[in-house]
Design a protein around this motif. Structure first.
Motif, short mmCIF file in Angstrom:
data_model
loop_
_atom_site.label_atom_id
_atom_site.label_comp_id
_atom_site.label_asym_id
_atom_site.label_seq_id
_atom_site.Cartn_x
_atom_site.Cartn_y
_atom_site.Cartn_z
N LEU A 87 0.78 -1.23 0.00
CA LEU A 87 0.00 0.00 0.00
C LEU A 87 0.82 1.29 0.00
N ASP A 88 1.99 1.25 0.61
CA ASP A 88 2.67 2.50 0.95
C ASP A 88 3.88 2.84 0.09
N VAL A 89 4.34 1.92 -0.73
CA VAL A 89 5.65 2.08 -1.36
C VAL A 89 5.49 2.26 -2.87
N PRO A 90 5.65 3.49 -3.36
CA PRO A 90 5.39 3.74 -4.78
C PRO A 90 6.16 2.79 -5.71
N PHE A 91 7.42 2.48 -5.40
CA PHE A 91 8.18 1.65 -6.35
C PHE A 91 7.77 0.18 -6.32
N MET A 92 6.87 -0.21 -5.41
CA MET A 92 6.33 -1.57 -5.41
C MET A 92 4.89 -1.61 -5.92
N SER A 93 4.38 -0.46 -6.30
CA SER A 93 2.99 -0.37 -6.73
C SER A 93 2.72 -1.28 -7.93
N GLY A 94 1.67 -2.07 -7.83
CA GLY A 94 1.27 -2.91 -8.95
C GLY A 94 2.07 -4.19 -9.10
N THR A 95 2.97 -4.48 -8.14
CA THR A 95 3.75 -5.72 -8.23
C THR A 95 3.44 -6.60 -7.02
N CYS A 106 14.52 -2.70 -5.72
CA CYS A 106 15.65 -2.05 -5.04
C CYS A 106 16.78 -1.78 -6.04
N TRP A 107 17.02 -2.72 -6.95
CA TRP A 107 18.05 -2.53 -7.96
C TRP A 107 17.72 -1.33 -8.86
N ARG A 108 16.47 -1.29 -9.34
CA ARG A 108 16.07 -0.19 -10.23
C ARG A 108 16.23 1.16 -9.55
N VAL A 109 15.96 1.20 -8.26
CA VAL A 109 16.05 2.46 -7.53
C VAL A 109 17.52 2.81 -7.24
#
Ligand code: NI
Length: 137
Positions: A87-95, A106-109
């Protein structure tokens, strides 16, 4: 020139529910077990960040680990610690918030933020008994 790798570890805890909304409740439960608990649960994660390169003759360092620490805390720990990965982590949204998908995110970031230092490997521990590794391939 010899290539040396150096590793910094950051720790965080986060909640998640591993499920695929396109599967039935029964299938999700069968596939993901305890990590499918509808009311969330948490893990104490540890992320090992390995950077590699030649040793700078001026500093004796491959990279200044203080920079790696600062970037990892800003980009990863501040984003996920005490958060809900669904719910809270934009870079995990939709995964699906599996350990595998989390290490890829984490790698992409991290990779572009660490440049010109070369990110060589991430190792993400979800429990004391299991981890995933990614080297950018
Ligand atoms: Ni879990």
């Amino acid at each position: 020139m010899p290539i040396v790798s150096i590793t910094r570890i950051v720790k965080f805890n986060a909640a998640h529910r591993v499920y695929n909304p396109s599967f039935s409740d029964e299938e999700n439960k069968r596939l993901f077990g305890k990590c499918n608990n509808p009311n969330w649960h948490g893990h104490n994660y540890a992320l090992e960040i390995t950077v590699e390169g030649e040793v700078d003759p001026g500093t004796g360092f491959v990279v200044n680990l203080a920079d790696v620490k600062r970037i990892a805390e800003r980009e990863i720990v501040d984003a996920v610690d005490h958060k809900n990965l669904n719910l809270d982590v934009p870079f995990m949204s939709g995964t699906i918030p599996s350990t595998e998908n989390l290490v890829l995110a984490c790698w992409r970031v991290l990779a572009p933020q660490l440049a010109p230092a070369r990110l060589a490997k991430l190792k993400l521990w979800e429990t004391d008994n299991q981890y995933v590794e990614y080297d950018g391939r």
